[in-house]
Design a protein around this motif. Structure first.
Motif, PDB file in Angstrom:
ATOM      1  N   PHE A 110     -17.665  18.666 -38.823  1.00 46.99           N
ATOM      2  CA  PHE A 110     -17.916  19.648 -38.018  1.00 46.99           C
ATOM      3  C   PHE A 110     -19.005  20.463 -39.107  1.00 46.99           C
ATOM      4  CE2 PHE A 110     -16.594  24.348 -37.780  1.00 46.99           C
ATOM      5  CZ  PHE A 110     -17.567  24.736 -36.420  1.00 46.99           C
ATOM      6  N   VAL A 111     -18.607  20.514 -40.285  1.00 39.79           N
ATOM      7  CA  VAL A 111     -19.787  21.430 -41.275  1.00 39.79           C
ATOM      8  C   VAL A 111     -20.959  20.804 -40.981  1.00 39.79           C
ATOM      9  CG1 VAL A 111     -20.230  22.074 -43.587  1.00 39.79           C
ATOM     10  CG2 VAL A 111     -17.912  22.422 -42.429  1.00 39.79           C
ATOM     11  N   ARG A 112     -21.057  19.306 -41.379  1.00 35.42           N
ATOM     12  CA  ARG A 112     -22.306  18.824 -40.992  1.00 35.42           C
ATOM     13  C   ARG A 112     -23.158  18.860 -39.946  1.00 35.42           C
ATOM     14  NH1 ARG A 112     -19.472  14.423 -43.798  1.00 35.42           N
ATOM     15  NH2 ARG A 112     -19.113  13.279 -41.429  1.00 35.42           N
ATOM     16  N   ALA A 113     -22.394  18.844 -38.718  1.00 38.13           N
ATOM     17  CA  ALA A 113     -23.002  19.106 -37.548  1.00 38.13           C
ATOM     18  C   ALA A 113     -23.851  20.480 -37.359  1.00 38.13           C
ATOM     19  CB  ALA A 113     -21.956  19.183 -36.244  1.00 38.13           C
ATOM     20  N   LEU A 114     -23.258  21.646 -38.002  1.00 31.91           N
ATOM     21  CA  LEU A 114     -23.855  22.832 -38.167  1.00 31.91           C
ATOM     22  C   LEU A 114     -25.016  22.621 -38.720  1.00 31.91           C
ATOM     23  CD1 LEU A 114     -20.991  24.764 -39.768  1.00 31.91           C
ATOM     24  CD2 LEU A 114     -21.799  24.929 -37.372  1.00 31.91           C
ATOM     25  N   GLY A 115     -25.641  21.712 -39.542  1.00 29.22           N
ATOM     26  CA  GLY A 115     -26.712  21.568 -40.379  1.00 29.22           C
ATOM     27  C   GLY A 115     -27.115  22.460 -41.039  1.00 29.22           C
ATOM     28  N   GLY A 116     -26.409  22.576 -42.372  1.00 27.57           N
ATOM     29  CA  GLY A 116     -26.711  23.375 -43.558  1.00 27.57           C
ATOM     30  C   GLY A 116     -25.995  24.425 -43.527  1.00 27.57           C
ATOM     31  N   ASP A 117     -26.364  25.500 -44.405  1.00 24.72           N
ATOM     32  CA  ASP A 117     -25.712  26.759 -44.510  1.00 24.72           C
ATOM     33  C   ASP A 117     -25.753  27.655 -43.476  1.00 24.72           C
ATOM     34  OD1 ASP A 117     -24.228  29.041 -45.639  1.00 24.72           O
ATOM     35  OD2 ASP A 117     -25.692  29.642 -47.220  1.00 24.72           O
ATOM     36  N   ARG A 118     -24.761  27.574 -42.692  1.00 21.35           N
ATOM     37  CA  ARG A 118     -24.925  28.291 -41.431  1.00 21.35           C
ATOM     38  C   ARG A 118     -23.549  29.439 -41.173  1.00 21.35           C
ATOM     39  NH1 ARG A 118     -28.445  26.266 -37.654  1.00 21.35           N
ATOM     40  NH2 ARG A 118     -29.992  25.156 -39.142  1.00 21.35           N
ATOM     41  N   ARG A 119     -23.630  30.033 -40.300  1.00 25.68           N
ATOM     42  CA  ARG A 119     -22.297  31.169 -40.211  1.00 25.68           C
ATOM     43  C   ARG A 119     -21.396  30.390 -39.093  1.00 25.68           C
ATOM     44  NH1 ARG A 119     -22.965  36.554 -41.418  1.00 25.68           N
ATOM     45  NH2 ARG A 119     -22.251  37.203 -39.180  1.00 25.68           N
ATOM     46  N   VAL A 120     -20.342  30.355 -39.487  1.00 22.11           N
ATOM     47  CA  VAL A 120     -19.095  29.831 -38.636  1.00 22.11           C
ATOM     48  C   VAL A 120     -18.422  30.893 -38.239  1.00 22.11           C
ATOM     49  CG1 VAL A 120     -17.058  28.139 -38.419  1.00 22.11           C
ATOM     50  CG2 VAL A 120     -19.117  27.650 -40.081  1.00 22.11           C
ATOM     51  N   ALA A 122     -18.980  24.752 -45.841  1.00 16.83           N
ATOM     52  CA  ALA A 122     -19.460  25.966 -45.333  1.00 16.83           C
ATOM     53  C   ALA A 122     -19.526  27.078 -45.841  1.00 16.83           C
ATOM     54  CB  ALA A 122     -18.803  26.014 -43.796  1.00 16.83           C
ATOM     55  N   LYS A 123     -20.613  27.796 -45.972  1.00 19.19           N
ATOM     56  CA  LYS A 123     -20.626  28.892 -47.292  1.00 19.19           C
ATOM     57  C   LYS A 123     -20.466  30.468 -46.643  1.00 19.19           C
ATOM     58  CE  LYS A 123     -23.715  26.923 -50.416  1.00 19.19           C
ATOM     59  NZ  LYS A 123     -24.981  26.761 -51.231  1.00 19.19           N
ATOM     60  N   THR A 124     -20.455  30.587 -45.154  1.00 18.76           N
ATOM     61  CA  THR A 124     -20.468  31.791 -44.680  1.00 18.76           C
ATOM     62  C   THR A 124     -19.553  31.466 -43.171  1.00 18.76           C
ATOM     63  OG1 THR A 124     -22.808  31.908 -45.081  1.00 18.76           O
ATOM     64  CG2 THR A 124     -21.818  33.539 -43.637  1.00 18.76           C
ATOM     65  N   PRO A 125     -18.146  31.694 -43.420  1.00 18.12           N
ATOM     66  CA  PRO A 125     -17.274  31.877 -42.407  1.00 18.12           C
ATOM     67  C   PRO A 125     -17.056  33.386 -41.988  1.00 18.12           C
ATOM     68  CG  PRO A 125     -16.286  30.420 -43.997  1.00 18.12           C
ATOM     69  CD  PRO A 125     -17.370  31.131 -44.580  1.00 18.12           C
ATOM     70  N   VAL A 126     -17.140  33.470 -40.686  1.00 13.99           N
ATOM     71  CA  VAL A 126     -17.015  34.885 -40.351  1.00 13.99           C
ATOM     72  C   VAL A 126     -15.761  35.075 -39.256  1.00 13.99           C
ATOM     73  CG1 VAL A 126     -18.307  36.610 -38.813  1.00 13.99           C
ATOM     74  CG2 VAL A 126     -19.533  34.823 -40.109  1.00 13.99           C
ATOM     75  N   PRO A 127     -14.830  36.206 -39.612  1.00 15.57           N
ATOM     76  CA  PRO A 127     -13.915  36.472 -38.856  1.00 15.57           C
ATOM     77  C   PRO A 127     -14.055  37.010 -37.342  1.00 15.57           C
ATOM     78  CG  PRO A 127     -13.964  38.425 -40.347  1.00 15.57           C
ATOM     79  CD  PRO A 127     -15.172  37.110 -40.658  1.00 15.57           C
ATOM     80  N   LEU A 128     -13.329  36.286 -36.292  1.00 14.41           N
ATOM     81  CA  LEU A 128     -13.317  36.885 -34.907  1.00 14.41           C
ATOM     82  C   LEU A 128     -11.996  37.010 -34.599  1.00 14.41           C
ATOM     83  CD1 LEU A 128     -16.094  34.266 -33.531  1.00 14.41           C
ATOM     84  CD2 LEU A 128     -16.458  36.705 -34.548  1.00 14.41           C
ATOM     85  N   LEU A 129     -11.269  38.003 -34.817  1.00 19.70           N
ATOM     86  CA  LEU A 129     -10.049  38.360 -34.631  1.00 19.70           C
ATOM     87  C   LEU A 129      -9.876  39.227 -33.197  1.00 19.70           C
ATOM     88  CD1 LEU A 129      -8.884  40.004 -38.016  1.00 19.70           C
ATOM     89  CD2 LEU A 129      -9.107  37.667 -37.348  1.00 19.70           C
TER      90      LEU A 129
END
Length: 240
Positions: free
Chosen positions: A19-29, A55-62
């Motif tokens: 999944f992280v590879r499919a993002l294509g780099g340092d992206r926001r998850v 993945a360096k930038t996880p973002v909470p969606l609560l």
């Protein structure tokens, strides 16, 4: 892009890496968590797993229990979506209002989707959300019924054509999926072990991780056939 279904468990980072590879780099998850009161802590658990996978930038969606996920605004500036685990009926309800819009939005923006446990189950077109009885007869343990009695199938996101059950070997949910397929409530299904990934892209499904994926399809004369696939194995989507 693609769809990545994780059967639960916390023992291996490997299941997040495709999944992280499919993002294509340092992206926001974006990490969608149905908040039962400990949403921030649950987010941090997924964020740690994602960071270990690169993945360096996880973002909470609560989303509070009983609330609704609004993807157009929530996914602004997000590059991939992880729908996390918890009470599966609550996740289905949170996504009910956007289930016809979200798949198109993901495709339009080229965003991969990952589902962990409940998030994997709701990715299906016909989602097995819980239950432990079939017409009053037990088909699995009561404690894995997700606060439901009868086995219940609801409308899901339609990202994959098969039903999905999770924690297969650990919780015995394969029997529940067999019941749903045998009854004709879903066309066919996959039961995913913990620490196991089923990646779906370009009409193919492929297994990775420590466990197995059990494909359940209807057979002749009302029979149900089960075939298990291990890491490195796969099958065409639409064919069990």
């Amino acid at each position: 892009m693609g769809t990545f279904l994780i059967g639960g468990g916390w023992d291996t980072t490997e299941v997040y890496e495709p999944f992280v590879r499919a993002l294509g780099g340092d992206r926001r998850v974006g990490c969608l968590v149905v908040d039962e009161g400990d949403g921030a802590a649950q987010f941090e658990r997924y964020a740690e797993a994602l960071r270990k996978a690169g993945a360096k930038t996880p973002v909470p969606l609560l989303v509070p229990v009983g609330g609704r996920f609004e993807p157009a605004a929530a996914l602004d500036g997000i590059d991939g979506l992880l729908v996390c685990g918890g009470l599966t009926p609550a996740y289905q309800e949170a996504l009910e209002g956007c289930r016809e819009r979200l798949p198109g939005l993901l495709a339009e923006r080229g965003m991969p989707y990952a589902g962990f446990s409940a998030g994997a189950a709701v990715a299906a077109r016909r989602a097995v959300v819980g239950g432990w009885l079939l017409d009053g007869v037990p088909v699995c343990a009561e404690e894995i019924g997700e606060d439901l009695a009868e086995v219940e199938v609801r409308a899901g996101l339609g990202l994959v054509p098969f039903a999905v059950d999770v924690h297969a070997a650990q919780w015995g949910t394969l029997a529940r999926l067999v019941a749903a397929v045998g009854r004709g409530e879903v066309p066919y299904g996959v039961a995913v072990d913990e620490n196991t990934l089923l990646g779906v892209a370009d009409g193919r499904a492929r297994v990775a991780g420590l466990g197995r994926v059990h494909v359940v399809r209807p057979g002749a004369d009302g029979a149900v056939c089960v075939r298990a696939y291990g890491a490195g194995e796969g099958f065409p989507v639409g064919h069990a």
